[in-house]
Design a protein around this motif. Structure first.
Motif, short mmCIF file in Angstrom:
data_model
loop_
_atom_site.label_atom_id
_atom_site.label_comp_id
_atom_site.label_asym_id
_atom_site.label_seq_id
_atom_site.Cartn_x
_atom_site.Cartn_y
_atom_site.Cartn_z
N MET A 99 0.67 -1.10 0.21
CA MET A 99 0.09 -0.35 -0.03
C MET A 99 0.99 1.63 0.21
O MET A 99 0.53 1.78 -0.46
N ILE A 100 1.43 1.18 0.99
CA ILE A 100 2.56 2.37 0.80
C ILE A 100 3.96 2.36 -0.27
O ILE A 100 3.62 3.86 -1.05
N ALA A 101 3.83 1.92 -1.02
CA ALA A 101 4.33 1.82 -2.56
C ALA A 101 3.68 1.65 -4.10
O ALA A 101 3.83 2.49 -4.90
N SER A 102 2.26 1.41 -3.42
CA SER A 102 1.18 2.39 -4.50
C SER A 102 0.93 2.78 -4.48
O SER A 102 -0.84 3.89 -5.14
N TRP A 103 1.24 4.14 -3.49
CA TRP A 103 0.59 4.91 -2.61
C TRP A 103 -0.08 6.16 -4.03
O TRP A 103 -1.52 6.81 -3.38
N ASN A 104 0.25 6.25 -5.07
CA ASN A 104 -0.05 7.14 -6.44
C ASN A 104 0.52 5.96 -7.50
O ASN A 104 0.92 5.55 -8.03
N ARG A 105 -0.58 6.22 -7.78
CA ARG A 105 -0.76 6.11 -9.44
C ARG A 105 0.26 5.67 -10.26
O ARG A 105 1.38 4.51 -11.34
N GLU A 106 1.58 7.01 -10.02
CA GLU A 106 2.86 6.91 -10.61
C GLU A 106 3.81 5.92 -10.52
O GLU A 106 4.68 6.21 -10.92
N SER A 107 3.37 5.80 -8.47
CA SER A 107 4.43 5.59 -7.65
C SER A 107 5.06 4.22 -8.31
O SER A 107 6.34 4.17 -8.51
N LEU A 108 4.68 3.49 -8.65
CA LEU A 108 5.08 2.22 -9.31
C LEU A 108 4.27 1.48 -11.11
O LEU A 108 4.72 0.60 -11.44
N GLY A 109 4.88 3.06 -11.80
CA GLY A 109 4.50 2.89 -13.17
C GLY A 109 3.47 1.84 -13.42
O GLY A 109 2.74 1.48 -14.77
N ASP A 110 2.02 2.24 -12.68
CA ASP A 110 0.78 1.60 -12.80
C ASP A 110 0.00 2.05 -14.04
O ASP A 110 -0.94 1.43 -14.78
N GLU A 111 0.60 3.23 -14.44
CA GLU A 111 -0.16 3.71 -15.65
C GLU A 111 0.40 3.31 -16.94
O GLU A 111 0.11 3.71 -18.19
N VAL A 112 0.87 2.48 -16.87
CA VAL A 112 2.34 1.85 -18.42
C VAL A 112 1.92 0.75 -18.47
O VAL A 112 2.17 -0.27 -17.98
N ASN A 113 1.23 1.09 -19.34
CA ASN A 113 0.86 -0.25 -20.14
C ASN A 113 1.71 -1.49 -21.08
O ASN A 113 2.67 -2.13 -20.61
#
Length: 534
Positions: free
Chosen positions: A102-116
């Motif tokens: 949860m801390i690592a995924s704090w924002n959508r951009e934190s772990l590159g989740d917007e990269v497809n």
């Protein structure tokens, strides 16, 4: 403290947290507060799990912290929880990873989740809800995982086994990459098919227990005392085994994992390969071996074949994979082959190594998944060949990436090495051929990990890294705080795993000696009954 209701509290805390965070997270104005509350509930859960670990008595009863309440009395179903050393370790693992995720995924951009897709960006793709709502789903998943590992009623286990699919489906399908919906659909289809097959065996146990005990009974301890004919055992064994082999996953029932792990948000991917997959290998130990010992021994050669095929296949696929997230999932398929080998070698040493591997894999591969996400967030690409020279621009990030890679290839001094060494050492006495084949996996692990490290970390910065240099800041304080505990555990358990083995060994010995009926599973085949050579 053996009567303290740890397991009940570990179920209620994330459930309450999920409800509170879901309600608060509906309003974007409350999102930051809701996320902090979610992490707070996760840390409370972790504190309880650590307290439970140190309260566990390895020399005490096999099942401790037992809680039992009537649930569906006409069917003999109870809400019954209890933990042996194996379940205890898995609960500690999920409690550790959830707040980190949860801390690592704090924002959508934190772990590159917007990269497809590898090399592509889709900034207009909107997630299904706020990050707080995603955290609520994670807390709900934690509830069902705790119940799955702690259930001592087979029907309760089945319900939790199926229920955990719901939050996982929405986490992948709602917050993943561009192919998230097909990935979530594939995951749910595979899992539901396995669950329906297992339901047939659960019903079979209901019938057998009613016939032999005079009334239906789903209590795990009572079911161990049933006298099930060998042919019936085989059918019931495969009902459970197929469901667990899908979840583990074993080749050829593995194809959902690369797709789901590749398309899921990185934090969810950590939970997929770090904890959720362990439900399968845990099920082998708790249900296949304990309830169907004759069938487990009879069909062990088949499982061992699947295990070593998975080791080699997963390694080959990882060597040729360009998508870094999918590469990590293929390494997990190879690692789960080692775990299955240790379980079905039927020795205490190999079994203890397999359980330790289940815990250590969650730490090492979970960290590898996280650092991959941090790299992807900075570079905007998941493709291995797009990177190079990260050591030049972000030395701390590269250093932690390197440590995670070394742990994944089981370098001596890291936690994974101890696990693999125990599995191979314990398996060689009973299954030398399969063990020798499995050792080839060491070589391939070195190839795919060192290839990944060389391509991404060393040399001059690649064109992509140069172009996005302003995004390649080194690790933040938040990221250091996430990764440092994992590194500490990697090296501590690599040097001194005994405290964890002290908890594991009694449970593994009880499974093999009492449940499977192997007189001295720790002894090599040439030893006599007194432990001496012939």
């Amino acid at each position: 403290m053996s009567n303290f209701p740890f397991l009940l509290l570990l179920t209620l805390v994330p459930l309450v947290g999920a409800i509170v965070v879901a309600v608060m997270g509906r309003e974007r104005s409350n999102e930051d507060s809701a996320k902090k509350i979610a992490v707070g509930f996760g840390l409370i859960e972790l504190a309880l799990a650590i307290w439970m670990f140190f309260s566990f008595n390895p020399d005490g009863d096999r099942l401790q912290f037992v809680t039992s309440m009537n649930w569906i009395s006409p069917l003999g179903v109870k809400f019954a929880l209890g933990a042996d050393g194996i379940a205890l370790l898995m609960i500690v693992l999920i409690a550790l990873l959830v707040p980190i995720v949860m801390i690592a995924s704090w924002n959508r951009e934190s772990l590159g989740d917007e990269v497809n897709e590898p090399g592509s960006l889709d900034p207009e793709r909107a997630p299904a809800g706020t990050r707080a709502q995603m955290f609520a789903w994670i807390l709900l998943l934690e509830v069902f995982l705790v119940v799955v590992f702690a259930a001592t009623d087979v029907f309760l286990f089945y319900v939790a086994f199926e229920a955990m699919l719901i939050p996982t489906y929405f986490l992948i399908g709602g917050y993943g990459s561009s192919q998230r919906r097909p990935a979530a659909t594939k995951f749910i289809i595979y899992s539901l098919v396995g669950g329906l097959i297992m339901l047939g065996s659960v019903i079979g146990l209901y019938v057998v227990s009613k016939d032999q005990l005079g009334e239906p009974n789903f209590d795990w301890t009572a079911l161990q005392g049933l006298d099930i004919p060998a042919s019936t055992q085989t059918w019931l064994f495969f009902g459970f085994f197929i469901a667990f082999a899908i979840k583990a996953p074993l080749v050829p029932l593995h194809t959902w994992l690369p797709k789901s792990g590749g398309e899921a948000p990185v934090g969810v991917g950590v939970l997929l390969v770090g904890v959720l997959d362990k439900v399968g290998t845990f099920g082998f130990l708790r249900y296949c071996l304990s309830l169907f010992p004759e069938a487990s021994q009879r069909w062990a050669p088949l499982v061992l074949v699947l295990a070593v095929v998975g080791i080699i296949y997963g390694a080959f696929q990882a060597v040729g994979e360009q998508d870094m997230k999918r590469l990590v999932t293929y390494t997990s398929i190879a690692h789960f082959g080692f775990i299955a080998l240790g379980i079905f070698a039927f020795t205490t040493q190999a079994g203890a190594g397999a359980v330790l591997y289940m815990f250590n894999h969650g730490i090492a591969t979970g960290m590898l998944f996280l650092v991959v996400g941090m790299v992807v967030a900075r570079g905007g690409s998941r493709r291995v060949n797009d990177y190079g020279g990260i050591f030049v621009v972000a030395p701390w990030l590269a250093g932690f990436f390197f440590i995670a890679g070394l742990a994944s290839l089981a370098l001596p001094g890291t936690n994974s090495f101890v696990s693999e060494f125990l599995v191979l050492l314990g398996s060689f006495g009973t299954e030398p051929v399969f063990t020798i084949i499995a050792t080839v996996g060491f070589v391939f692990a070195a190839i795919y990990v060192l290839w990944l490290v060389q391509r991404t970390l060393h040399g001059p910065p690649s064109l992509l890294v140069e172009e996005r240099k302003k995004f390649f800041g080194d690790l933040s304080k938040r990221e250091l705080g996430i990764l440092t505990p994992l590194v500490a555990l990697i090296f501590f358990l690599g040097v001194y795993p005994q405290p964890v083995l002290n908890v594991i060994n009694p449970a593994v010995e009880a499974t093999l000696q009492n449940d499977v009926g192997i007189p001295d599973p720790g002894a090599p085949p040439y030893a006599d009954q007194n432990g001496g050579g012939q």
